[in-house]
Design a protein around this motif. Sequence first.
Motif, PDB file in Angstrom:
ATOM      1  N   LEU A 144       0.398   4.857  -5.579  1.00  0.00           N
ATOM      2  CA  LEU A 144      -0.927   4.642  -6.171  1.00  0.00           C
ATOM      3  C   LEU A 144      -1.221   5.664  -7.263  1.00  0.00           C
ATOM      4  N   GLU A 145      -0.781   6.882  -7.055  1.00  0.00           N
ATOM      5  CA  GLU A 145      -1.038   7.936  -8.030  1.00  0.00           C
ATOM      6  C   GLU A 145      -0.348   7.670  -9.364  1.00  0.00           C
ATOM      7  N   GLU A 146       0.671   6.821  -9.361  1.00  0.00           N
ATOM      8  CA  GLU A 146       1.385   6.483 -10.594  1.00  0.00           C
ATOM      9  C   GLU A 146       0.634   5.466 -11.447  1.00  0.00           C
ATOM     10  N   TYR A 147      -0.261   4.694 -10.840  1.00  0.00           N
ATOM     11  CA  TYR A 147      -0.882   3.569 -11.544  1.00  0.00           C
ATOM     12  C   TYR A 147      -2.400   3.647 -11.459  1.00  0.00           C
ATOM     13  N   GLU A 148      -3.015   4.127 -12.513  1.00  0.00           N
ATOM     14  CA  GLU A 148      -4.469   4.283 -12.532  1.00  0.00           C
ATOM     15  C   GLU A 148      -5.201   2.957 -12.409  1.00  0.00           C
ATOM     16  N   ASP A 149      -4.632   1.884 -12.953  1.00  0.00           N
ATOM     17  CA  ASP A 149      -5.307   0.592 -12.872  1.00  0.00           C
ATOM     18  C   ASP A 149      -5.421   0.122 -11.425  1.00  0.00           C
ATOM     19  N   ARG A 190      -4.190  -5.150   7.392  1.00  0.00           N
ATOM     20  CA  ARG A 190      -2.842  -5.482   6.910  1.00  0.00           C
ATOM     21  C   ARG A 190      -2.902  -6.396   5.675  1.00  0.00           C
ATOM     22  N   LEU A 191      -3.840  -7.325   5.655  1.00  0.00           N
ATOM     23  CA  LEU A 191      -4.005  -8.187   4.482  1.00  0.00           C
ATOM     24  C   LEU A 191      -4.353  -7.376   3.238  1.00  0.00           C
ATOM     25  N   VAL A 192      -5.335  -6.509   3.356  1.00  0.00           N
ATOM     26  CA  VAL A 192      -5.770  -5.702   2.216  1.00  0.00           C
ATOM     27  C   VAL A 192      -4.640  -4.780   1.775  1.00  0.00           C
ATOM     28  N   TRP A 193      -4.034  -4.090   2.729  1.00  0.00           N
ATOM     29  CA  TRP A 193      -2.924  -3.200   2.382  1.00  0.00           C
ATOM     30  C   TRP A 193      -1.790  -3.979   1.724  1.00  0.00           C
ATOM     31  N   SER A 194      -1.443  -5.123   2.284  1.00  0.00           N
ATOM     32  CA  SER A 194      -0.342  -5.921   1.738  1.00  0.00           C
ATOM     33  C   SER A 194      -0.632  -6.373   0.313  1.00  0.00           C
ATOM     34  N   ALA A 195      -1.866  -6.731   0.033  1.00  0.00           N
ATOM     35  CA  ALA A 195      -2.225  -7.156  -1.322  1.00  0.00           C
ATOM     36  C   ALA A 195      -2.037  -6.007  -2.312  1.00  0.00           C
ATOM     37  N   PHE A 196      -2.528  -4.829  -1.962  1.00  0.00           N
ATOM     38  CA  PHE A 196      -2.359  -3.673  -2.854  1.00  0.00           C
ATOM     39  C   PHE A 196      -0.896  -3.227  -2.918  1.00  0.00           C
ATOM     40  N   HIS A 197      -0.213  -3.250  -1.811  1.00  0.00           N
ATOM     41  CA  HIS A 197       1.200  -2.878  -1.783  1.00  0.00           C
ATOM     42  C   HIS A 197       2.014  -3.832  -2.659  1.00  0.00           C
ATOM     43  N   THR A 198       1.733  -5.116  -2.540  1.00  0.00           N
ATOM     44  CA  THR A 198       2.438  -6.104  -3.358  1.00  0.00           C
ATOM     45  C   THR A 198       2.146  -5.872  -4.832  1.00  0.00           C
ATOM     46  N   MET A 199       0.908  -5.551  -5.161  1.00  0.00           N
ATOM     47  CA  MET A 199       0.561  -5.288  -6.554  1.00  0.00           C
ATOM     48  C   MET A 199       1.358  -4.093  -7.093  1.00  0.00           C
ATOM     49  N   LEU A 200       1.499  -3.060  -6.273  1.00  0.00           N
ATOM     50  CA  LEU A 200       2.308  -1.904  -6.681  1.00  0.00           C
ATOM     51  C   LEU A 200       3.768  -2.296  -6.864  1.00  0.00           C
ATOM     52  N   GLU A 201       4.291  -3.075  -5.945  1.00  0.00           N
ATOM     53  CA  GLU A 201       5.678  -3.523  -6.038  1.00  0.00           C
ATOM     54  C   GLU A 201       5.890  -4.398  -7.272  1.00  0.00           C
ATOM     55  N   LYS A 249       4.548  -4.086 -10.082  1.00  0.00           N
ATOM     56  CA  LYS A 249       4.655  -3.247 -11.273  1.00  0.00           C
ATOM     57  C   LYS A 249       6.126  -3.005 -11.616  1.00  0.00           C
ATOM     58  N   GLU A 250       6.963  -2.886 -10.598  1.00  0.00           N
ATOM     59  CA  GLU A 250       8.373  -2.577 -10.816  1.00  0.00           C
ATOM     60  C   GLU A 250       9.274  -3.806 -10.796  1.00  0.00           C
ATOM     61  N   HIS A 251       8.868  -4.849 -10.085  1.00  0.00           N
ATOM     62  CA  HIS A 251       9.708  -6.047  -9.936  1.00  0.00           C
ATOM     63  C   HIS A 251       8.865  -7.313 -10.120  1.00  0.00           C
ATOM     64  N   PRO A 252       8.262  -7.509 -11.278  1.00  0.00           N
ATOM     65  CA  PRO A 252       7.349  -8.644 -11.438  1.00  0.00           C
ATOM     66  C   PRO A 252       8.027  -9.996 -11.239  1.00  0.00           C
ATOM     67  N   GLU A 253       9.238 -10.148 -11.724  1.00  0.00           N
ATOM     68  CA  GLU A 253       9.897 -11.450 -11.628  1.00  0.00           C
ATOM     69  C   GLU A 253      10.153 -11.859 -10.182  1.00  0.00           C
ATOM     70  N   ARG A 254      10.511 -10.924  -9.324  1.00  0.00           N
ATOM     71  CA  ARG A 254      10.753 -11.229  -7.916  1.00  0.00           C
ATOM     72  C   ARG A 254       9.479 -11.769  -7.256  1.00  0.00           C
ATOM     73  N   TYR A 255       8.374 -11.131  -7.531  1.00  0.00           N
ATOM     74  CA  TYR A 255       7.117 -11.550  -6.911  1.00  0.00           C
ATOM     75  C   TYR A 255       6.536 -12.797  -7.562  1.00  0.00           C
TER      76      TYR A 255
END
Length: 123
Positions: free
Chosen positions: A30-35, A88-99, A101-107
């Motif tokens: 999270l600290e890497e991505y201000e948005d 878990r839903l909220v965390w998963s949504a934010f976790h997926t958003m972070l992921e 950032k690095e692997h957009p095509e996979r998601y």
Amino acid sequence: MIKEIRDWAVKLTECAGQSPEQAEMFAAKLEEYEDIQEELCYYYRHQNFLCRHQVAGYTVADLLVWQVDHFKAFLDRPDEMNRYDQDRLVWSAFHTMLEMKEHPERYQRKLQEETGTDFAGKY
């Protein structure tokens, strides 16, 4: 990131059933991505989604809906099913958003393929 938000992000991760190590990794990412920090801070303060920022065309609310919508793909893996666990839903949504950032095509592929059956032409 302010300490209050960082501490809450760690607690959210742990409440979502993740390890303390995963919680620290989540907070560090999270600290890497201000948005995404801004989105999480807004959620923390308002218990609602800001949806100002997108990753690969998706907002955090889109990702949360996807988490609920594709639960059928996980029926034979109940430990991975998020549908009835708000933390878990909220965390998963934010976790997926972070992921994303690095692997957009996979998601993007998952978001397009792992959907419910609620639209014409799906099958």
